[in-house]
Write a protein that holds these residues in place. Structure first.
Motif, PDB file in Angstrom:
ATOM      1  N   GLU A 150       7.171   7.027  -7.677  1.00  0.00           N
ATOM      2  CA  GLU A 150       6.473   7.807  -6.649  1.00  0.00           C
ATOM      3  C   GLU A 150       7.220   7.797  -5.318  1.00  0.00           C
ATOM      4  N   SER A 151       8.002   6.759  -5.065  1.00  0.00           N
ATOM      5  CA  SER A 151       8.735   6.691  -3.802  1.00  0.00           C
ATOM      6  C   SER A 151       9.978   7.575  -3.794  1.00  0.00           C
TER       7      SER A 151
ATOM      8  N   SER B 203       2.593  13.023 -13.326  1.00  0.00           N
ATOM      9  CA  SER B 203       2.427  11.764 -12.596  1.00  0.00           C
ATOM     10  C   SER B 203       3.489  10.751 -13.004  1.00  0.00           C
ATOM     11  N   ALA B 204       3.599   9.714 -12.196  1.00  0.00           N
ATOM     12  CA  ALA B 204       4.509   8.611 -12.515  1.00  0.00           C
ATOM     13  C   ALA B 204       4.065   7.916 -13.796  1.00  0.00           C
ATOM     14  N   ASP B 205       2.767   7.804 -14.004  1.00  0.00           N
ATOM     15  CA  ASP B 205       2.269   7.166 -15.227  1.00  0.00           C
ATOM     16  C   ASP B 205       2.680   7.949 -16.467  1.00  0.00           C
TER      17      ASP B 205
ATOM     18  N   SER C 130       8.886   1.211 -12.324  1.00  0.00           N
ATOM     19  CA  SER C 130       7.486   1.062 -11.924  1.00  0.00           C
ATOM     20  C   SER C 130       6.954   2.384 -11.378  1.00  0.00           C
ATOM     21  N   ALA C 131       5.643   2.538 -11.429  1.00  0.00           N
ATOM     22  CA  ALA C 131       5.011   3.736 -10.881  1.00  0.00           C
ATOM     23  C   ALA C 131       5.300   3.844  -9.387  1.00  0.00           C
ATOM     24  N   ASP C 132       5.279   2.724  -8.674  1.00  0.00           N
ATOM     25  CA  ASP C 132       5.557   2.734  -7.235  1.00  0.00           C
ATOM     26  C   ASP C 132       6.971   3.236  -6.948  1.00  0.00           C
ATOM     27  N   LEU C 133       7.940   2.764  -7.728  1.00  0.00           N
ATOM     28  CA  LEU C 133       9.313   3.216  -7.541  1.00  0.00           C
ATOM     29  C   LEU C 133       9.440   4.709  -7.812  1.00  0.00           C
TER      30      LEU C 133
ATOM     31  N   ARG D 113       6.282   7.094 -17.169  1.00  0.00           N
ATOM     32  CA  ARG D 113       6.348   5.764 -17.773  1.00  0.00           C
ATOM     33  C   ARG D 113       5.940   5.808 -19.250  1.00  0.00           C
TER      34      ARG D 113
END
Length: 96
Positions: free
Chosen positions: A13-14, A75-77, A8-11, A80
């Motif tokens: 980015e963390s 970016s995380a996106d 996930s993007a949240d993961l 992905r």
């Protein structure tokens, strides 16, 4: 590997600072020019050729090949999207 296994993007980015360097390893069959297909799939998501460095290593028996990708990502996106493209590469066995 299923596209549902894309982090996930949240993961992302963390655990990873963006923009920055990101490494992905794709392992697949050594036939049908697998490394070139992997590199081409990643390049479709990048702004320029300078954002990708890669190395190729064949297994001892020569049946499989590992492609290590060092990618400059924004970016995380984008990470992905790269994973999604790599999932579609024929001959892919493992992606991490």
């Amino acid at each position: 590997m299923s596209p549902n296994n894309i982090p996930s993007a949240d993961l992302l980015e963390s655990v990873h600072p963006f923009p920055g360097s990101y490494q992905i390893r794709a392992i697949g069959s050594s036939d049908e020019d697998f490394p070139a297909r992997v590199v081409a799939a990643v390049q479709e998501e990048l702004a320029g050729p300078g954002e990708l460095d890669h190395s190729v290593r064949f297994t001892k028996g020569g049946r499989h090949v590992s492609v290590t990708l060092d990618i400059t990502v924004q970016s995380a996106d984008q990470v992905r999207a790269i994973y999604a493209r790599l999932h579609a590469v024929s001959g892919l066995r493992l992606l991490f």
